[in-house]
Write a protein that holds these residues in place. Structure first.
Motif, PDB file in Angstrom:
ATOM      1  N   GLU A   1     -41.757  -7.439 -36.565  1.00  0.00           N
ATOM      2  CA  GLU A   1     -40.396  -7.739 -36.141  1.00  0.00           C
ATOM      3  C   GLU A   1     -39.654  -6.429 -35.932  1.00  0.00           C
ATOM      4  OE1 GLU A   1     -37.483  -9.162 -38.914  1.00  0.00           O
ATOM      5  OE2 GLU A   1     -38.749  -8.666 -40.640  1.00  0.00           O
ATOM      6  N   MET A   2     -38.621  -6.480 -35.099  1.00  0.00           N
ATOM      7  CA  MET A   2     -37.773  -5.313 -34.874  1.00  0.00           C
ATOM      8  C   MET A   2     -36.458  -5.513 -35.626  1.00  0.00           C
ATOM      9  SD  MET A   2     -39.396  -3.117 -33.026  1.00  0.00           S
ATOM     10  CE  MET A   2     -37.999  -2.049 -32.669  1.00  0.00           C
ATOM     11  N   ILE A   3     -36.056  -4.490 -36.369  1.00  0.00           N
ATOM     12  CA  ILE A   3     -34.753  -4.498 -37.020  1.00  0.00           C
ATOM     13  C   ILE A   3     -33.995  -3.253 -36.581  1.00  0.00           C
ATOM     14  CG2 ILE A   3     -35.644  -5.764 -39.011  1.00  0.00           C
ATOM     15  CD1 ILE A   3     -35.549  -3.150 -40.599  1.00  0.00           C
TER      16      ILE A   3
ATOM     17  N   ILE B   1     -30.652   2.957 -35.274  1.00  0.00           N
ATOM     18  CA  ILE B   1     -32.026   3.233 -34.863  1.00  0.00           C
ATOM     19  C   ILE B   1     -32.849   1.950 -34.991  1.00  0.00           C
ATOM     20  CG2 ILE B   1     -34.111   4.588 -35.287  1.00  0.00           C
ATOM     21  CD1 ILE B   1     -31.821   6.300 -34.336  1.00  0.00           C
ATOM     22  N   PRO B   2     -33.579   1.542 -33.947  1.00  0.00           N
ATOM     23  CA  PRO B   2     -34.485   0.390 -34.086  1.00  0.00           C
ATOM     24  C   PRO B   2     -35.738   0.780 -34.858  1.00  0.00           C
ATOM     25  CG  PRO B   2     -34.616   1.285 -31.864  1.00  0.00           C
ATOM     26  CD  PRO B   2     -33.531   2.055 -32.565  1.00  0.00           C
ATOM     27  N   VAL B   3     -36.203  -0.139 -35.692  1.00  0.00           N
ATOM     28  CA  VAL B   3     -37.378   0.105 -36.539  1.00  0.00           C
ATOM     29  C   VAL B   3     -38.314  -1.095 -36.431  1.00  0.00           C
ATOM     30  CG1 VAL B   3     -38.208   0.503 -38.888  1.00  0.00           C
ATOM     31  CG2 VAL B   3     -36.047   1.520 -38.145  1.00  0.00           C
ATOM     32  N   LYS B   4     -39.594  -0.823 -36.235  1.00  0.00           N
ATOM     33  CA  LYS B   4     -40.599  -1.884 -36.205  1.00  0.00           C
ATOM     34  C   LYS B   4     -41.132  -2.090 -37.617  1.00  0.00           C
ATOM     35  CE  LYS B   4     -43.451  -1.898 -32.810  1.00  0.00           C
ATOM     36  NZ  LYS B   4     -44.546  -1.452 -31.905  1.00  0.00           N
ATOM     37  N   VAL B   5     -41.115  -3.349 -38.079  1.00  0.00           N
ATOM     38  CA  VAL B   5     -41.578  -3.681 -39.428  1.00  0.00           C
ATOM     39  C   VAL B   5     -42.793  -4.592 -39.316  1.00  0.00           C
ATOM     40  CG1 VAL B   5     -41.004  -4.749 -41.633  1.00  0.00           C
ATOM     41  CG2 VAL B   5     -39.255  -3.462 -40.370  1.00  0.00           C
ATOM     42  N   ALA B   6     -43.897  -4.178 -39.936  1.00  0.00           N
ATOM     43  CA  ALA B   6     -45.115  -4.987 -39.978  1.00  0.00           C
ATOM     44  C   ALA B   6     -45.210  -5.638 -41.346  1.00  0.00           C
ATOM     45  CB  ALA B   6     -46.344  -4.117 -39.712  1.00  0.00           C
ATOM     46  N   GLY B   7     -45.374  -6.970 -41.373  1.00  0.00           N
ATOM     47  CA  GLY B   7     -45.405  -7.690 -42.639  1.00  0.00           C
ATOM     48  C   GLY B   7     -46.675  -8.493 -42.801  1.00  0.00           C
ATOM     49  N   GLY B   8     -46.537  -9.705 -43.304  1.00  0.00           N
ATOM     50  CA  GLY B   8     -47.684 -10.571 -43.521  1.00  0.00           C
ATOM     51  C   GLY B   8     -48.314 -10.361 -44.881  1.00  0.00           C
ATOM     52  N   ALA B   9     -49.393 -11.099 -45.115  1.00  0.00           N
ATOM     53  CA  ALA B   9     -50.071 -11.076 -46.418  1.00  0.00           C
ATOM     54  C   ALA B   9     -51.071  -9.929 -46.498  1.00  0.00           C
ATOM     55  CB  ALA B   9     -50.776 -12.411 -46.649  1.00  0.00           C
TER      56      ALA B   9
ATOM     57  N   ALA C   1     -42.747   0.121 -42.261  1.00  0.00           N
ATOM     58  CA  ALA C   1     -41.622   0.320 -41.344  1.00  0.00           C
ATOM     59  C   ALA C   1     -41.829   1.605 -40.561  1.00  0.00           C
ATOM     60  CB  ALA C   1     -40.307   0.371 -42.119  1.00  0.00           C
ATOM     61  N   LYS C   2     -41.680   1.517 -39.236  1.00  0.00           N
ATOM     62  CA  LYS C   2     -41.873   2.692 -38.382  1.00  0.00           C
ATOM     63  C   LYS C   2     -40.728   2.771 -37.375  1.00  0.00           C
ATOM     64  CE  LYS C   2     -45.216   5.016 -35.386  1.00  0.00           C
ATOM     65  NZ  LYS C   2     -45.155   6.250 -36.182  1.00  0.00           N
TER      66      LYS C   2
ATOM     67  N   VAL D   1     -33.143  -1.572 -46.447  1.00  0.00           N
ATOM     68  CA  VAL D   1     -32.993  -2.926 -45.901  1.00  0.00           C
ATOM     69  C   VAL D   1     -34.079  -3.843 -46.453  1.00  0.00           C
ATOM     70  CG1 VAL D   1     -33.129  -4.307 -43.792  1.00  0.00           C
ATOM     71  CG2 VAL D   1     -31.835  -2.171 -43.796  1.00  0.00           C
ATOM     72  N   LEU D   2     -35.314  -3.366 -46.475  1.00  0.00           N
ATOM     73  CA  LEU D   2     -36.419  -4.182 -46.981  1.00  0.00           C
ATOM     74  C   LEU D   2     -36.286  -4.420 -48.478  1.00  0.00           C
ATOM     75  CD1 LEU D   2     -39.379  -2.590 -44.989  1.00  0.00           C
ATOM     76  CD2 LEU D   2     -38.176  -4.726 -44.514  1.00  0.00           C
TER      77      LEU D   2
END
Length: 243
Positions: free
Chosen positions: A180-182, A191-199, A205-206, A237-238
């Motif tokens: 997701e993008m935050i 600044i937009p940040v790409k967050v990779a989640g899941g199990a 966060a990048k 934020v996370l």
């Protein structure tokens, strides 16, 4: 709940170090005056753990138990650890075709152009890997990851734009972390940040490089300072989300 004796004297529970390590993680009252979580345990959870409201979907692979020296009457003083492989949802999987060709007579400019064209025309990813071919010739493997319906068209692109005489194709599977993008606020701007989640463990966060570079140029500051500020802001934020 309760009090504990430490090197600095009597402290309220949870101890200050324990509470600091657990910021961003859900907690609850243990209902008894007992130190259920030590600073060491909290540090491990804070550094390595991600909150889970329930038992996660996984395949257990190993388990272990540890016992504390205290022996409270209200419950066993035991800790269980379970190592498991996360169950990958169907949405996170996909079947693709890997396209590859060896090139020992293509310039760096041509290889870069081929990668650019493959990406523009629909490749999920494209890259070049240095290798050594026959007679000790330095070369590269030009690779592209394509969705099955696009494989034929991208094979034509690879043959047309490179010096290749043939392309290898291999069916491969890919597991993808949901993303997701935050947007985060920093003292350099939004600044937009790409967050990779899941199990798959704690989220990653990048910050988006182009946005960071634009702010760095505009403000006349090093790029790494903008990236660091955005990374720290994303972590906050996370943490507030309990992730």
């Amino acid at each position: 709940r309760g009090l504990t004796q430490a090197a600095h004297g009597t402290l309220f529970l949870p101890a200050p170090a324990t509470l600091e390590c657990l910021i961003g993680h859900p907690t609850y009252d243990g209902e008894h005056p007992f130190e259920f979580v030590t600073p060491t345990g909290a540090a491990l959870v804070g550094a390595l753990g991600a909150p889970a409201p329930a038992w996660p979907r996984m395949t257990p692979e190993a388990t272990g138990w540890g016992a504390g020296t205290a022996n409270p009457a209200f419950r066993p003083n035991l800790l269980r650890a379970v190592l498991g492989a996360p169950e990958v949802s169907a949405e996170a999987q996909g079947s693709f075709v890997l396209l590859e060709t060896n090139l020992d007579d293509a310039s760096g400019e041509l290889i870069a152009y081929c990668i650019e064209r493959l990406l523009i025309e629909g490749a999920k990813d494209a890259w070049a890997t240095p290798i050594t071919m026959k007679k000790g010739r330095p070369a590269v493997v030009l690779s592209a990851l394509a969705q099955a319906p696009d494989a034929g068209r991208l094979t034509v692109t690879m043959l047309r734009e490179s010096t290749s005489l043939g392309v290898r194709t291999t069916a491969v599977d890919r597991v993808v972390r949901p993303r997701e993008m935050i947007e985060v606020e920093t003292h350099y701007g939004t600044i937009p940040v790409k967050v990779a989640g899941g199990a798959f463990g704690p989220p990653q966060a990048k910050p988006e490089l182009d946005a960071c570079a634009a702010r760095a140029v505009e403000l006349g500051i090093p790029l790494r300072e903008v990236i660091l500020a955005a990374t720290l802001a994303a972590a906050e934020v996370l943490r507030a989300r309990g992730r």
